[in-house]
Design an enzyme around this catalytic site. Structure first.
Site, PDB file in Angstrom:
ATOM      1  N   ILE A 473       0.868  -1.248   0.040  1.00 40.50           N
ATOM      2  CA  ILE A 473      -0.016  -0.240  -0.012  1.00 40.50           C
ATOM      3  C   ILE A 473       0.930   1.244   0.083  1.00 40.50           C
ATOM      4  O   ILE A 473       0.631   2.117   0.127  1.00 40.50           O
ATOM      5  CB  ILE A 473      -0.902   0.183   1.095  1.00 40.50           C
ATOM      6  CG1 ILE A 473      -0.293  -0.008   2.650  1.00 40.50           C
ATOM      7  CG2 ILE A 473      -1.910  -1.328   0.877  1.00 40.50           C
ATOM      8  CD1 ILE A 473      -1.192  -0.157   3.660  1.00 40.50           C
ATOM      9  N   THR A 644      13.190   2.525   3.392  1.00 38.19           N
ATOM     10  CA  THR A 644      11.782   2.645   3.285  1.00 38.19           C
ATOM     11  C   THR A 644      11.266   2.675   4.808  1.00 38.19           C
ATOM     12  O   THR A 644      10.031   3.042   4.749  1.00 38.19           O
ATOM     13  CB  THR A 644      11.283   1.374   2.484  1.00 38.19           C
ATOM     14  OG1 THR A 644      11.992   0.136   3.014  1.00 38.19           O
ATOM     15  CG2 THR A 644      11.648   1.170   1.214  1.00 38.19           C
ATOM     16  N   GLN A 648       8.395   5.266   6.271  1.00 38.80           N
ATOM     17  CA  GLN A 648       7.204   4.900   6.994  1.00 38.80           C
ATOM     18  C   GLN A 648       6.874   5.829   8.261  1.00 38.80           C
ATOM     19  O   GLN A 648       5.890   6.279   8.603  1.00 38.80           O
ATOM     20  CB  GLN A 648       7.282   3.331   7.298  1.00 38.80           C
ATOM     21  CG  GLN A 648       6.741   2.720   6.269  1.00 38.80           C
ATOM     22  CD  GLN A 648       5.625   2.945   5.676  1.00 38.80           C
ATOM     23  OE1 GLN A 648       4.523   2.973   6.326  1.00 38.80           O
ATOM     24  NE2 GLN A 648       5.668   3.310   4.518  1.00 38.80           N
ATOM     25  N   LYS A 711       9.689  -6.146  13.644  1.00 38.48           N
ATOM     26  CA  LYS A 711       8.352  -5.742  14.161  1.00 38.48           C
ATOM     27  C   LYS A 711       7.595  -4.863  13.489  1.00 38.48           C
ATOM     28  O   LYS A 711       6.355  -5.054  13.952  1.00 38.48           O
ATOM     29  CB  LYS A 711       8.763  -4.984  15.412  1.00 38.48           C
ATOM     30  CG  LYS A 711       9.597  -5.837  16.523  1.00 38.48           C
ATOM     31  CD  LYS A 711       9.880  -4.912  17.897  1.00 38.48           C
ATOM     32  CE  LYS A 711      10.064  -5.875  18.994  1.00 38.48           C
ATOM     33  NZ  LYS A 711      10.480  -4.779  20.159  1.00 38.48           N
ATOM     34  N   VAL A 713       7.119  -1.257  10.795  1.00 34.69           N
ATOM     35  CA  VAL A 713       7.224   0.209  11.189  1.00 34.69           C
ATOM     36  C   VAL A 713       6.113   0.942  10.658  1.00 34.69           C
ATOM     37  O   VAL A 713       6.225   2.276  10.700  1.00 34.69           O
ATOM     38  CB  VAL A 713       8.607   0.668  10.728  1.00 34.69           C
ATOM     39  CG1 VAL A 713       9.503   0.056  11.449  1.00 34.69           C
ATOM     40  CG2 VAL A 713       8.754   0.394   9.380  1.00 34.69           C
ATOM     41  N   GLU A 715       3.198   1.764  11.701  1.00 33.88           N
ATOM     42  CA  GLU A 715       2.243   2.703  12.512  1.00 33.88           C
ATOM     43  C   GLU A 715       2.782   3.170  13.617  1.00 33.88           C
ATOM     44  O   GLU A 715       2.396   4.463  14.011  1.00 33.88           O
ATOM     45  CB  GLU A 715       1.041   1.482  12.844  1.00 33.88           C
ATOM     46  CG  GLU A 715       0.144   1.225  11.847  1.00 33.88           C
ATOM     47  CD  GLU A 715      -0.823   0.084  11.951  1.00 33.88           C
ATOM     48  OE1 GLU A 715      -0.084  -1.178  12.195  1.00 33.88           O
ATOM     49  OE2 GLU A 715      -2.054   0.378  11.987  1.00 33.88           O
TER      50      GLU A 715
HETATM   51 MO1  MOS Z   1      -3.685  -0.419   9.406  1.00 36.80          MO
HETATM   52  S1  MOS Z   1      -5.101   0.664  10.219  1.00 36.80           S
HETATM   53  O1  MOS Z   1      -3.586  -1.879  10.171  1.00 36.80           O
HETATM   54  O2  MOS Z   1      -4.060  -0.681   7.623  1.00 36.80           O
END
Ligand code: MOS
Length: 749
Positions: A473, A644, A648, A711, A713, A715
């Site tokens: 995405i 990258t 993020q 882990k 990254v 969010e």
């Molecule tokens: Mo994200 S809110 O888990 O696309």
């Protein structure tokens, strides 16, 4: 800037995006850009009322236009299944999923109530403007403050969720403590507005088959949904999303444009495209409005004695969207007495849903505002306060973390930012006519893993293809997949092709929760190791066995050759090994065996953490706030690609600055309609709003958290960021603002 090339690409290299050229040259096609012969265009007509029923749709004028093929409404649409279970999906929430054009009911303002289908987009749009609708309105409520006064009644027995885990007696400890703060904090609803609007192109293939180009975070989720709703057999529905122009959670669930485009395609047995307008994105999925009551108490040295963290979020009438809002503060701080309550309240809107770090971006951020107030009440430096009350384990349930390098993040971030030069008193720092403020906050998010399958195919010349039905995405999934594959088989990045975004590929989880780098990465590594093992077996068949029957641990894979670790001069090319075994290709499809849960005794918490430092400059007379500097130190395990990954974090920080200063939904509750449904009035940071952002990745080796030690990254960059900015505004101005965003009017009073 160019990437290191022609050598083995390694995990940890700051490689350029492998899809970068396709994107900047326009070769990357998004959902509404795939050319289709004989395509029809659907234009969505939106409800002008918030609640009630549609009495009549006058579509004669629209139908009279020569290029209009159909006006699809609830009165003429193809048959649809009657029960909710047909409309649920892998990530749907309890309640009754929205069914567009199902019946005459209006459930929210802007609800799709008709689709005009025409030979050109312009005709469809013009025809839609000729449609007149008679309604019978009922009273509605879109005001969350009003909704909070009603008792919540679940739609579904699945909605009876466990309350957050409390400890000690928080209310008694709060009452007894010498120092305390308590306040209500608020964030508005935030509407999803990625660059690419929700769009679907449904290709009618005949023989009961469709191919769907959809803006989604999970092509297999959409495939299963469309099959269930429209009665296709799943293998006759192929969903592709090779490129997605941002999604942030808006594409986790199948959205109504894909439903409408497929419904129209089925009705007409033609290919149909539906794209929502920017305005229609504001009748769609959004982060819930949130009110959080935080009460904190300390002893005279600043040690926490009580945490009370109660929150409420908004949902629709028909579904019960819930998120983890209250837990984060309780997890992150050592304190013997803590309690939390969580509830939801209904408004007449579309169902709220996941948006980047759902629950934490709001819940932890608002908590961190209260922490700053508590630190000041206890006369302790806000960074020091966090260290005094630091918890090495998950303070909510006592489980150890697989790793938590937040202390290091605080230290490295503070050092880079120059925190020690801060003078604590509000309004004590200045730059000419501007007040200067320095603020800090910390953040936490989940480190998730989900079992994912992948396919790898090696050719004798060393060309390698890896594939899984994952989505990229914009996060860098293509690059991460290619990089892990190249690392495992010792190839340059140019030799690897990563394929994703196709429901026909091996099973993958949706792109969400920051879990895909860990999950797809592990799957790719696993199948590439499988290829390596087969190569070694093949090499053994070469005459004279130049590798002497070596095992996997005795060899390296590099530059398209297998070499002995003990004697690098003894090596075999992949091509020679394969031809010795008579192989044209080596292919492996599988998923890694990995259990991230463990028994209750061995259960561990898996989280990312951050420490964010913000500098603001505030014009003393005009109260204009500029965020001049951010330093964010992130502890997120192993970083596959620092370039990258940094992107993020930058994106998360920018979104956090938007939460602090800009982003806000304005609803006219008399109409029940979002009034600022465009980018002129729904503000997000523009380039001029963004100045220095420095990202630090703290060293955090963690072989336990996921197979690659990764882990994720996607969010963690947004969690807490707005709090650092708003805490800096307090330091600059001496004003506490409890309702985001901090607009000029709130500082002028
Ligand atoms: Mo994200 S809110 O888990 O696309």
């Amino acid at each position: 800037m160019t990437s290191p090339t022609r050598t083995t690409a390694r995990i940890g290299d700051p490689l350029n995006r492998v899809d970068g050229v396709a994107k900047v040259t326009g070769q990357a096609r998004y959902a509404a850009e795939h050319p289709v012969e004989g395509l029809l265009y659907g234009w969505v007509v939106s409800s002008g009322i918030t609640k009630g029923r549609i009495v009549r749709i006058h579509d004669e004028g629209a139908r009279a236009l020569p290029e209009v093929v159909e006006v699809m409404t609830h009165t003429n649409r193809p048959q649809l299944p009657p029960f909710d279970h047909s409309y649920t999906d892998a990530v749907s929430v309890p309640g009754s999923p929205f069914r567009a054009l199902y019946d005459e009911k209006a459930l929210f303002n802007g609800q799709p109530i008709a689709v005009v289908i025409a030979g050109t987009l312009e005709t469809a749009r013009y025809a839609a403007s000729l449609i007149d609708v008679e309604y019978e309105s009922e009273s509605h409520n879109t005001d969350f403050a009003v909704a909070l006064t009603s008792q919540f009644v679940p739609n579904d027995k699945r909605s009876t969720f466990e309350p957050p885990q409390s400890r000690g007696d928080a209310h008694a400890a709060y009452d007894a403590a010498p120092l305390k703060v308590a306040a209500d904090f608020h964030v508005p609803a935030y509407y999803h507005n990625p660059m690419e609007m929700h769009a679907s192109t449904v290709v009618w293939e005949g023989n009961g088959r469709i191919t769907v180009y959809d803006k989604t975070q999970g092509p297999q989720n959409v495939q299963a949904y469309l099959a269930a709703v429209f009665g296709f057999s799943p293998e006759h529905v192929r969903v592709k999303n090779p490129y997605v122009g941002g999604a942030f959670g808006s594409g986790l669930r199948p959205q109504y444009q894909v439903y409408l485009a497929t419904l129209a395609a089925k009705m007409l047995e033609r290919s149909v495209r539906v794209v929502l307008t920017r305005q229609q994105m504001f009748s769609h999925v959004h982060r819930p409005e949130t009110v959080q009551t935080v009460a904190l108490a300390t002893d005279t040295s600043g040690r926490l004695q009580a945490i009370i963290n109660d929150a409420a979020t908004s949902t629709s009438r028909f579904e019960d969207y819930m998120e983890t809002v209250c837990d984060w503060g309780l997890m992150n701080y050592a304190c013997e007495n803590a309690s939390a309550k969580y509830t939801i309240a209904r408004v007449d809107t579309y169902t709220s849903g996941d948006m980047r770090a759902p629950g934490a971006a709001t819940g932890m951020t608002l908590f961190e505002l209260a922490v700053d107030e508590m630190a000041y009440a206890a006369s302790v430096d806000p960074l020091q306060f966090r260290l005094i009350n630091y918890s090495d384990k998950n303070a909510m349930d006592g489980t150890p973390f697989t790793s938590k390098a937040l202390r290091e993040a605080c230290a490295q971030g503070a050092e880079k930012f120059g925190w020690s030069r801060r003078t604590p008193a509000p309004r004590s720092m200045r730059d000419g006519r501007e007040l200067v403020g320095w603020g800090v906050a910390t953040g936490i998010w989940d480190a998730l893993f989900e079992k994912t399958s992948a396919h790898a195919k090696l050719l004798p010349n060393g060309d390698l293809e890896v594939a899984t039905a994952a989505s990229d995405i914009g996060t860098g999934t293509y690059t991460v997949m290619a990089q892990v594959a190249a690392d495992t088989l010792g190839l340059p990045i140019e030799k690897v092709t990563a394929t994703l975004g196709d429901s026909a590929l091996p099973k993958s989880t949706v792109e969400g929760g920051s879990k895909l780098a860990a999950s797809a990465g592990a799957a790719v590594q696993h199948v590439c190791r499988g290829v390596a093992e087969k190569l070694l077996v093949a090499a053994d068949q070469l005459e004279g066995q130049p590798l002497g029957g070596a095992r996997m641990e005795d060899v390296t894979f590099a530059q398209g050759r297998i070499a002995l670790k003990s004697d690098a001069t003894r090596s075999i090319s992949f091509g020679d090994a394969m031809s010795a075994a008579g192989l044209d290709t080596i292919e492996v499809e599988d998923s890694p065996a990995w259990h991230s849960g463990g028994s209750s005794q061995t259960r561990k918490s898996r989280n990312t953490h951050n420490a964010i430092f913000a500098e603001v400059k505030v014009d003393e007379e005009l109260c204009v706030v500029r965020v001049t500097r951010i330093v964010i130190a992130v502890a997120a395990g192993r970083i596959i690609n620092p370039k990258t990954a940094r992107s993020q974090i930058l994106g998360g920080v920018v979104m956090g600055i938007g939460m602090a200063l800009h982003e806000e939904t304005a609803t006219d509750h008399r109409l029940g309609r979002v009034m600022n449904h465009n980018f002129a009035e729904y503000h997000i940071p523009a380039h001029a709003d963004i100045q220095d952002i420095e990202v630090i990745f703290v060293d955090e080796p963690d072989p336990e958290v996921t197979p690659l030690g990764v882990k994720g990254v996607g969010e963690i960059g947004i969690v807490g960021t707005a709090a650092a900015v708003v805490n800096a505004i307090y330091h600059a101005t001496g004003k506490r603002v409890h309702s985001l965003p901090v607009t000029i009017d709130k500082l002028l009073v």
